[in-house]
Write an enzyme that holds these catalytic residues in place. Structure first.
Site, short mmCIF file in Angstrom:
data_model
loop_
_atom_site.label_atom_id
_atom_site.label_comp_id
_atom_site.label_asym_id
_atom_site.label_seq_id
_atom_site.Cartn_x
_atom_site.Cartn_y
_atom_site.Cartn_z
N GLU A 132 69.81 42.78 49.58
CA GLU A 132 69.98 41.64 50.48
C GLU A 132 71.25 40.86 50.19
OE1 GLU A 132 67.09 42.64 49.43
OE2 GLU A 132 65.79 42.74 51.18
N HIS A 135 54.87 36.73 49.52
CA HIS A 135 55.15 37.18 50.88
C HIS A 135 54.70 36.17 51.94
CE1 HIS A 135 56.08 41.23 49.37
NE2 HIS A 135 56.46 41.55 50.57
C1 LIG Z 1 64.08 41.98 48.08
C2 LIG Z 1 63.19 42.84 48.87
N1 LIG Z 1 63.65 43.42 49.99
C3 LIG Z 1 62.86 44.21 50.72
C4 LIG Z 1 61.57 44.45 50.34
C5 LIG Z 1 60.66 45.30 51.21
N2 LIG Z 1 60.34 46.54 50.53
C6 LIG Z 1 59.17 46.68 49.88
S1 LIG Z 1 59.06 48.14 49.13
C7 LIG Z 1 60.55 48.65 49.68
C8 LIG Z 1 61.06 50.01 49.33
C9 LIG Z 1 61.20 50.20 47.88
O1 LIG Z 1 61.52 51.51 47.57
P1 LIG Z 1 61.61 52.03 46.09
O2 LIG Z 1 62.36 51.07 45.24
O3 LIG Z 1 62.12 53.41 46.15
O4 LIG Z 1 60.10 52.01 45.56
P2 LIG Z 1 58.84 52.82 46.11
O5 LIG Z 1 58.19 51.96 47.12
O6 LIG Z 1 59.32 54.10 46.64
O7 LIG Z 1 57.94 52.97 44.93
C10 LIG Z 1 61.14 47.65 50.45
C11 LIG Z 1 62.44 47.75 51.11
C12 LIG Z 1 61.12 43.82 49.17
N3 LIG Z 1 59.86 43.99 48.73
N4 LIG Z 1 61.94 43.03 48.46
#
Ligand SMILES: Cc1ncc(C[n+]2csc(CCOP(=O)(O)OP(=O)(O)O)c2C)c(N)n1
Ligand SMILES: [Mg+2]
Lengths: 369, 431
Positions: free
Chosen positions: A92, A161
């Protein structure tokens, strides 16, 4: 239906000429009772503005191939290609800054936050790079950017959230803060935000995305736009004024219906814009009803309600017949458990109760949870 | 050096340009060894060059990788685990899987709500690392935190009740699926925002070092393990903490659970150089890539990294290549991942793989494993019953825990602290 139009024409002076032809078209539509979801309203507004101006582009997490975490950008990647619908990594601070930089240089970015909670990681750019640049540069650098996404409490998603950031962003000079409620708001305000030369924080609500609202032909016209800084009187009344924004407008309208059955005529103001706040509409209403209830989901201290109260105390003190009441979220981080969560966010009953108190009706004590 | 195909590693090599200084480092290294904490930047710089111990570790990790491969191909001699260890790992992974499957059912039945992110497929990472930790060691997780909590020792009852939003949950229903905490088990939290768990974990590691070196708690050798995803490795907080952890030689292991996707964003589409492990050496720490579908390989790498942290030799970055068998959350339609890719990883189920290893090597019988599976089914059933029968949090809980000192609610109209009014918690704070 026609009532809505009259209001729109009155409210949106600038759009009057452009929409005149649409008004006549409406008559044939109105009987059909056309409806549109807030999701489609936002999607169509984005689509039309991107189509009208090649400088407009959308960036954010999952806006492209995934079609948006909440499907607001559905179909846009296909239509405008990956150069204008950019899937970003989860950074972000990085992509918001990049958006701001692009806006400095004449583009019109729309930055989607998957939710506004995540804008906390980008707030430096929203406040320091976007909001202050026009001033610091003495008007040399304007920042025509829109930051949009769902804000505030969803359901069952816990403290991190479920945070309403309206009063945070609204406290910052240089930003414009919009909070649509209906599909008409969503379309008209998003278009206004994208066309605006300044940074706009556009706070949507996840729980409204799927909701359908009646929509007129005028609103469906691609030239439709709502004025920033102008509130809308959703329901006229004479006994008590209720101000609300976003999802709480729906609650206020429900409360007004209940109150009507008990002989209290409530005027419901949909703020639409939190900054600049439409002080004159609010004060005019309070001078008529002499009572004010403010409703918001955010925390009480330094909230939007606090600002509205101040405005009314400053400008209409002598007209008040009862203490102003603020209905807000509880002064606690959002709990997860459903029963506690319900206690932490305003309910229709809370508004009804406060309005009755303001009208000096006896109010039974709140039932224990 | 020979690398196995599934385990890659890299070490921070001393830069050529610093060769003249590295002599000085060697001289300065020993005298400051016992007092490295927060000294002058000059001293810190010395300790971060670490050329001596890096070379040492480097060979150690090569050895581990080779051992994993070698031992796997051999028969019953030189096994990677004892029977007891194998059963412990198996039980933990089966618990993780069965618990999450139950969560899906309960979510669809409306017993839990909001965003629920399940861990199916990634069990070898949680089990491979956490089962090597002591209770005093800390774990920081993300929104995908149920199984990390279970591995760390939080009971299935406490996690399930939390998910049901009940007063008996590990956070009394106040946290929810994405926010598991346990002070007793040193689960530092499920952090819902991308990247935010990493600095918090780094801070926990900082406090271990501070306690040992400033507060002179000589036995404080606690290690922190931070778990996070591939998508998170594009967030600045990751880089900021790699830097500080290496700079201050903190006892932490950064564990990337690279499941190749961040919601619907493919890792390769989001990342300029998708080999995350390479970022370790760029910041002055070892980087290791390991097959995250193989709990024994994960465990070997984890032993090395945790040992390194415990000995005060600094952080390690471990990239575990894994896969989630379900959508991102229970709300994810999961339409973008290729069925062939899913099938490829489904065939490499870490639980099946461990089972095969143990049976092929005559460590256990089918029957013994069945007994474990049955026991876990009962544990999970019991957790559901317990959660279901547990009470909802009382209304008074709404206003508890906002502050450690509830005087933070301020002074009421009667001039006393609001929290001292016995009726304080009976109404909501403001409405
Ligand atoms: C700062 C922030 N931006 C966006 C999100 C929304 N979000 C939740 S999980 C996710 C993907 C995360 O992917 P990864 O780090 O690969 O972990 P995984 O879910 O695959 O375990 C996103 C974009 C968030 N939780 N926090
Ligand atoms: Mg991932």
């Amino acid at each position: 239906m026609l009532g809505i139009i009259r209001q729109k024409v009155g409210a949106g002076g600038a759009s009057l000429l452009r929409t005149r032809s649409a008004v006549s078209a409406l008559r044939s539509y109105s009987s059909a009772g056309k409806e549109m979801t807030v999701r489609d309203a936002l999607n169509s507004a984005l689509d039309e503005e991107m189509s009208a101006d090649p400088k407009v582009f959308l960036m954010g997490e999952e806006v492209g191939e995934y079609q948006g975490a909440y499907k607001i950008s559905k179909g846009l990647l296909e239509k405008y290609g990956p150069e204008r619908v950019l899937d970003t990594p989860i950074t972000e601070a990085g992509f918001t800054g990049i958006g701001v930089g692009a806006a400095y240089h004449g583009l019109r970015p729309v930055v989607e936050f998957m939710t506004f909670n995540f804008s906390m990681q980008a707030i430096d750019h929203i406040i320091n790079s976007a909001a202050k640049s026009n001033y610091m540069s003495a008007g040399q650098i304007s920042v025509p950017i829109v930051f949009r996404g769902p804000n505030g409490a969803a359901a069952g998603v816990g403290a991190q959230h479920s945070h309403c950031y309206a009063s945070w962003y609204a406290s910052c000079p240089g930003l414009k803060v919009l909070t649509p409620y209906s599909s008409e708001d969503a379309r008209g305000l998003l278009k206004a935000a994208i066309r605006d030369p300044d940074p706009v924080v556009f706070l949507e609500n996840e729980l409204l995305y799927g909701e359908s609202f009646p929509i007129s032909a005028e609103v469906l016209d691609s030239s439709f736009c709502l004025p920033i800084g102008k509130a809308k009187i959703e329901r006229e009344g004479k006994d008590v004024t209720i101000t609300a924004f976003s999802k709480m407008v729906g609650y206020a309208l429900k409360a007004a219906e209940i109150l009507a059955k008990e002989g209290i005529s409530a005027e419901v103001i949909n703020l639409r814009t939190i900054r600049p706040l439409d002080r004159s509409t609010i004060n005019a209403s309070v001078r008529k009803t002499n009572r004010l209830i403010t409703v918001e989901e955010g925390f009480p201290q330094h909230g939007v309600g606090a600002e509205i109260c101040t405005s009314v105390v400053e400008e209409s003190f002598g007209y008040l017949d009862a203490p102003v009441e603020r209905i807000t979220g509880a002064d606690v981080p959002m709990p997860y458990a459903a029963n506690l969560e319900r206690l932490a966010v305003p309910q229709v009953e809370d508004i009804v109760r406060a309005a009755k108190r303001a009208c000096y009706r006896s109010v039974p004590l709140a039932a224990a949870a | 050096m020979s690398l196995t195909t599934s385990t890659k590693f890299a070490q921070p090599l001393p830069l050529n340009t610093t060769s003249s200084r590295s002599k000085e480092h060697k001289l300065l290294f020993e005298p400051f060894r016992t007092n490295t904490f927060l000294g002058s930047t000059h001293k810190l710089r010395c300790f971060n060059s670490l050329s001596k111990s890096n070379l040492h570790r480097r060979s150690a990790i090569v050895a581990v990788s080779d051992v994993v491969k070698e031992k796997k191909s051999k028969s019953s001699t030189n096994l990677l685990i004892t029977k007891e260890e194998g059963l412990e790992l198996y039980e933990d992974m089966v618990l993780g899987r069965a618990f999450e499957d139950m969560c899906a059912q309960m979510y669809y039945r409306g017993k839990m709500f909001g965003f629920v992110h399940l861990y199916n497929g990634q069990e070898a990472v949680s089990t491979g690392f956490i089962k090597l930790l002591k209770q005093e060691d800390s774990v920081a997780s993300t929104y995908r935190d149920h199984v990390h909590s279970l591995s760390k020792g939080v009971s299935a009852r406490a996690v399930m009740s939390e998910l049901f939003g009940k007063a008996t949950g590990c956070c009394r229903g106040q946290g929810g699926s994405m926010h598991m905490f346990s002070k007793e088990h040193n689960v530092l939290g499920g952090f819902a925002f991308i990247g935010e768990g990493i600095p918090v974990a780094t801070g926990a590691a900082f406090s271990s070092k501070y306690r040992r070196e400033v507060l002179k708690e000589a036995d404080c050798d606690h290690v922190t393990v931070a778990f996070f995803g591939d998508g998170t490795c594009n967030n600045g907080q990751f880089f900021e903490c790699l830097n500080m952890a290496a700079l201050w030689k903190l006892p932490i292991v950064f564990v990337v659970e690279n499941n190749l996707w961040a919601i619907g964003m493919s890792h390769v589409r989001a990342t300029s150089d998708p080999e995350i492990w390479k970022k370790g050496p760029a910041f002055g720490m070892p980087g290791v890539h390991v097959d995250g579908m193989d709990v024994l390989k994960v465990r070997e790498v984890a032993k090395e990294a945790i040992g390194r942290a415990r000995r005060g030799e600094g952080p390690t970055l471990v990239e575990c290549e894994t896969y989630r068998f379900r959508g991102h959350s229970l709300a994810d339609p999961d339409e973008l991942r290729d069925p062939a890719e899913k099938a490829h990883y489904a065939a490499r189920d870490p639980i099946t793989a461990l089972k095969r290893y143990m049976i092929d090597n005559n460590l256990v019988t089918e029957q013994e494993l069945k007994t474990i599976e049955k026991k876990i089914d009962e544990v999970v059933e019991d957790a559901v019953e317990f959660a279901d029968e547990s009470p909802h949090p009382p209304r008074s809980q709404l206003l508890e825990n906002v502050f450690a000192d509830p005087k933070g609610f301020g002074i009421g109209p009667d001039g006393r602290y609001r929290c001292e009014d016995p009726k304080f918690t009976q109404g909501t704070a403001h409405v």
